[in-house]
Design an enzyme around this catalytic site. Structure first.
Site, PDB file in Angstrom:
ATOM      1  N   ASP A  96     -38.680  16.377  42.981  1.00  0.00           N
ATOM      2  CA  ASP A  96     -38.059  15.174  42.419  1.00  0.00           C
ATOM      3  C   ASP A  96     -36.609  15.124  42.915  1.00  0.00           C
ATOM      4  O   ASP A  96     -36.151  16.045  43.583  1.00  0.00           O
ATOM      5  CB  ASP A  96     -38.161  15.169  40.897  1.00  0.00           C
ATOM      6  CG  ASP A  96     -37.354  16.285  40.260  1.00  0.00           C
ATOM      7  OD1 ASP A  96     -36.718  17.064  41.005  1.00  0.00           O
ATOM      8  OD2 ASP A  96     -37.343  16.388  39.033  1.00  0.00           O
ATOM      9  N   SER A  97     -35.898  14.050  42.587  1.00  0.00           N
ATOM     10  CA  SER A  97     -34.566  13.858  43.169  1.00  0.00           C
ATOM     11  C   SER A  97     -33.451  14.450  42.321  1.00  0.00           C
ATOM     12  O   SER A  97     -32.316  14.521  42.762  1.00  0.00           O
ATOM     13  CB  SER A  97     -34.302  12.371  43.329  1.00  0.00           C
ATOM     14  OG  SER A  97     -34.145  11.771  42.048  1.00  0.00           O
ATOM     15  N   GLY A  98     -33.757  14.829  41.098  1.00  0.00           N
ATOM     16  CA  GLY A  98     -32.722  15.295  40.179  1.00  0.00           C
ATOM     17  C   GLY A  98     -32.164  14.148  39.340  1.00  0.00           C
ATOM     18  O   GLY A  98     -31.491  14.372  38.342  1.00  0.00           O
ATOM     19  N   GLY A  99     -32.459  12.921  39.738  1.00  0.00           N
ATOM     20  CA  GLY A  99     -31.930  11.754  39.028  1.00  0.00           C
ATOM     21  C   GLY A  99     -32.356  11.723  37.564  1.00  0.00           C
ATOM     22  O   GLY A  99     -31.555  11.469  36.674  1.00  0.00           O
ATOM     23  N   ASP A 150     -32.650   8.078  42.242  1.00  0.00           N
ATOM     24  CA  ASP A 150     -32.680   6.814  41.496  1.00  0.00           C
ATOM     25  C   ASP A 150     -31.873   6.904  40.214  1.00  0.00           C
ATOM     26  O   ASP A 150     -31.433   7.980  39.824  1.00  0.00           O
ATOM     27  CB  ASP A 150     -34.133   6.428  41.165  1.00  0.00           C
ATOM     28  CG  ASP A 150     -34.816   7.482  40.293  1.00  0.00           C
ATOM     29  OD1 ASP A 150     -34.407   8.664  40.354  1.00  0.00           O
ATOM     30  OD2 ASP A 150     -35.752   7.135  39.557  1.00  0.00           O
ATOM     31  N   GLN A 210     -37.649   0.896  39.697  1.00  0.00           N
ATOM     32  CA  GLN A 210     -37.038   0.936  38.360  1.00  0.00           C
ATOM     33  C   GLN A 210     -36.971  -0.481  37.801  1.00  0.00           C
ATOM     34  O   GLN A 210     -37.569  -1.398  38.363  1.00  0.00           O
ATOM     35  CB  GLN A 210     -35.644   1.577  38.446  1.00  0.00           C
ATOM     36  CG  GLN A 210     -35.675   3.085  38.725  1.00  0.00           C
ATOM     37  CD  GLN A 210     -36.146   3.915  37.523  1.00  0.00           C
ATOM     38  OE1 GLN A 210     -36.367   3.374  36.428  1.00  0.00           O
ATOM     39  NE2 GLN A 210     -36.298   5.217  37.716  1.00  0.00           N
ATOM     40  N   GLY A 237     -39.051   5.825  35.397  1.00  0.00           N
ATOM     41  CA  GLY A 237     -38.451   5.295  34.179  1.00  0.00           C
ATOM     42  C   GLY A 237     -39.450   4.903  33.111  1.00  0.00           C
ATOM     43  O   GLY A 237     -39.130   4.164  32.181  1.00  0.00           O
ATOM     44  N   ASP A 287     -47.731  13.421  37.503  1.00  0.00           N
ATOM     45  CA  ASP A 287     -47.214  14.737  37.138  1.00  0.00           C
ATOM     46  C   ASP A 287     -46.838  14.671  35.679  1.00  0.00           C
ATOM     47  O   ASP A 287     -46.479  13.598  35.180  1.00  0.00           O
ATOM     48  CB  ASP A 287     -45.953  15.085  37.940  1.00  0.00           C
ATOM     49  CG  ASP A 287     -44.732  14.360  37.419  1.00  0.00           C
ATOM     50  OD1 ASP A 287     -44.588  13.157  37.722  1.00  0.00           O
ATOM     51  OD2 ASP A 287     -43.937  14.954  36.673  1.00  0.00           O
ATOM     52  N   CYS A 325     -65.917  23.603  29.111  1.00  0.00           N
ATOM     53  CA  CYS A 325     -64.977  24.014  30.160  1.00  0.00           C
ATOM     54  C   CYS A 325     -65.473  25.283  30.832  1.00  0.00           C
ATOM     55  O   CYS A 325     -65.909  26.213  30.170  1.00  0.00           O
ATOM     56  CB  CYS A 325     -63.589  24.225  29.556  1.00  0.00           C
ATOM     57  SG  CYS A 325     -62.365  24.742  30.774  1.00  0.00           S
ATOM     58  N   CYS A 327     -63.563  27.176  32.768  1.00  0.00           N
ATOM     59  CA  CYS A 327     -62.442  28.020  33.196  1.00  0.00           C
ATOM     60  C   CYS A 327     -62.614  29.447  32.709  1.00  0.00           C
ATOM     61  O   CYS A 327     -63.379  29.730  31.786  1.00  0.00           O
ATOM     62  CB  CYS A 327     -61.104  27.419  32.745  1.00  0.00           C
ATOM     63  SG  CYS A 327     -60.536  27.918  31.114  1.00  0.00           S
ATOM     64  N   CYS A 330     -62.060  30.058  28.923  1.00  0.00           N
ATOM     65  CA  CYS A 330     -63.156  29.616  28.050  1.00  0.00           C
ATOM     66  C   CYS A 330     -64.409  30.472  28.227  1.00  0.00           C
ATOM     67  O   CYS A 330     -65.184  30.634  27.291  1.00  0.00           O
ATOM     68  CB  CYS A 330     -63.469  28.140  28.308  1.00  0.00           C
ATOM     69  SG  CYS A 330     -62.153  27.067  27.699  1.00  0.00           S
ATOM     70  N   HIS A 356     -55.965  27.314  30.702  1.00  0.00           N
ATOM     71  CA  HIS A 356     -57.034  26.393  30.300  1.00  0.00           C
ATOM     72  C   HIS A 356     -56.591  24.934  30.434  1.00  0.00           C
ATOM     73  O   HIS A 356     -57.337  24.095  30.943  1.00  0.00           O
ATOM     74  CB  HIS A 356     -57.506  26.655  28.865  1.00  0.00           C
ATOM     75  CG  HIS A 356     -58.224  25.455  28.317  1.00  0.00           C
ATOM     76  ND1 HIS A 356     -59.539  25.172  28.626  1.00  0.00           N
ATOM     77  CD2 HIS A 356     -57.776  24.405  27.574  1.00  0.00           C
ATOM     78  CE1 HIS A 356     -59.872  24.009  28.089  1.00  0.00           C
ATOM     79  NE2 HIS A 356     -58.826  23.527  27.438  1.00  0.00           N
TER      80      HIS A 356
HETATM   81 ZN   LIG Z   1     -61.086  26.282  29.610  1.00  0.00          ZN
END
Ligand SMILES: [Zn+2]
Length: 400
Positions: A96-99, A150, A210, A237, A287, A325, A327, A330, A356
């Site tokens: 990311d830009s840090g903005g 931004d 934005q 934003g 994200d 799940c 994973c 689990c 998980h």
């Molecule tokens: Zn799981």
């Protein structure tokens, strides 16, 4: 404009407005729609890279410019050969830009045309972040996707405030583009090499739309960003406390005009339901800190809704967190055991819950991609949402 695209994006299937595709970067392919785990300080908190690579198969993670710039600093990261080598992650990285971090400091920052002045949360020193500095830091980090610097406005900002902020963002996008191109030309990108060889492509640069909740401003912001020309386009934003309906209105106002041949990234979003909602509106990248942060505070995301492991109702529950799940957490551990770890303050609690949660987010996106490819996204989404809600309603009754 750049001569040669640093990334390519191909849409391989559509189902309504939802799309599945592939982003090809210098460090490999990313299937979209994609959820990108957040690695703030050069680490996705609470999980080892081996697990991210093998079991979870995360194709891209985030790095945080603000945090890495302040600590350990770009001299350290450049000295160690860039962020990929420093943390030993050879797959794609987005920074990311840090903005946004600087914006989050609230009254502790001072914004001018030139950039933003603020006090470091590490040592209180006075720092200055501008489009040029942000591009220089991201070149030193050597990430594969760089974000333009931004300025964010409050979701509830007045039209005047939102316009001022959007126009500043447009001027900063132009300066980000110019400095980024200069740095690419002079070889400042430390990400050009991986462990074995010099990579062919440069960094890619994404622009950010934005304009708070003002739809006309959002559209103007998009068009001004597109005029400058970027490898991908992000909607910034949002998810900063505004109502969900506002967020979807903004997404709906912007996406129809976004270039269909470039990735679309909705920053900082969201819950599993939000991801599916945004996918249905044509978004490709996401994200969010939810799976990792909530994992550390004892909350699991499951196919039947959220589970708070601290609840007494799990004390002798021998079932896994999520029976659907696959994973490794689990498959191996019970709710009762996870609750015990959490109640005892064992660090393994956060580690297992984070694992998980990320598995659940990444697996959900894998199923989303499959459903788009087979033309069954609406059906998948309906079944997913019904299962989620059924349990949330049951939970509400238990807790009432
Ligand atoms: Zn799981």
């Amino acid at each position: 404009m750049t001569n040669k695209p640093s990334i390519t994006f191909q849409v391989t299937a559509r189902d309504g407005d939802a799309r599945a595709g592939v982003i090809t970067t210098r460090r490999g392919e990313i299937e979209t729609p994609v959820f990108m785990p957040v690695g703030t300080a050069g680490t996705v908190k609470g999980i080892r890279f081996e697990a991210l690579e093998t079991e979870l198969d995360a194709r891209i993670i985030l790095g945080n410019t603000y945090h890495l710039w302040l600590r350990p600093g770009i001299e350290v990261i450049r000295g160690c050969g860039g962020l990929h080598r420093f943390m030993s992650w050879q797959r794609p990285l987005l920074t990311d830009s840090g903005g946004f971090q600087v914006w989050s400091l609230g009254d502790l920052r001072k914004i001018s045309e030139e950039g933003t002045e603020f006090r470091s949360h590490v040592d209180g020193s006075l720092q200055f972040l501008s489009p040029e500095v942000s591009m220089q830091v991201q070149a030193a980090l050597g990430s594969d996707i760089v974000m333009a610097f931004d300025e964010c406005a409050e979701g509830e900002a007045s039209i005047e405030t939102a316009r001022t902020s959007m126009e500043l963002t447009a001027r900063w996008a132009q300066r980000s583009r110019a400095e980024f191109d200069r740095l690419q030309a002079d070889g400042s990108d430390t990400g050009r090499t991986d462990a074995n060889e010099t990579l062919s492509g440069g960094q890619a640069l994404f622009g950010i739309v934005q304009g708070a909740s003002q739809l006309d401003l959002r559209r103007e912001s998009l068009h001004r960003t597109m005029e400058i020309g970027f490898d991908g386009y992000a909607i910034g934003g949002l998810s900063v406390g505004e109502a969900k309906s506002v967020m979807w209105r903004v997404v709906d106002a912007v996406t129809p005009d976004m270039p269909s041949d470039r990735p679309r990234y909705l920053m900082g979003v969201g819950t599993p339901e939000d991801l599916l909602e945004a996918v249905s509106r044509g978004i490709d990248m996401f994200d969010c800190v939810l799976p990792t942060r909530n994992g550390r505070t004892g909350q699991a995301f499951t196919s039947r809704g959220k589970v708070n492991v601290k609840n007494a109702q799990w004390a002798v529950d021998t079932k896994p967190l999520d029976e659907d799940c696959e994973c490794s957490v689990c498959r191996r551990h019970s709710r009762a055991y996870l609750r015990h770890l959490y109640q005892s303050g064992e660090m393994l609690a956060g580690v297992l819950l984070t694992h998980h949660n990320l598995a659940f987010f990444l697996d959900t996106m894998r199923r989303v991609r499959q459903s788009i490819r087979s033309g069954e996204f609406p059906k998948f989404r309906q079944a997913f949402t019904e299962k989620l809600n059924e349990h949330e309603q049951k939970n509400a009754l238990i807790n009432a």
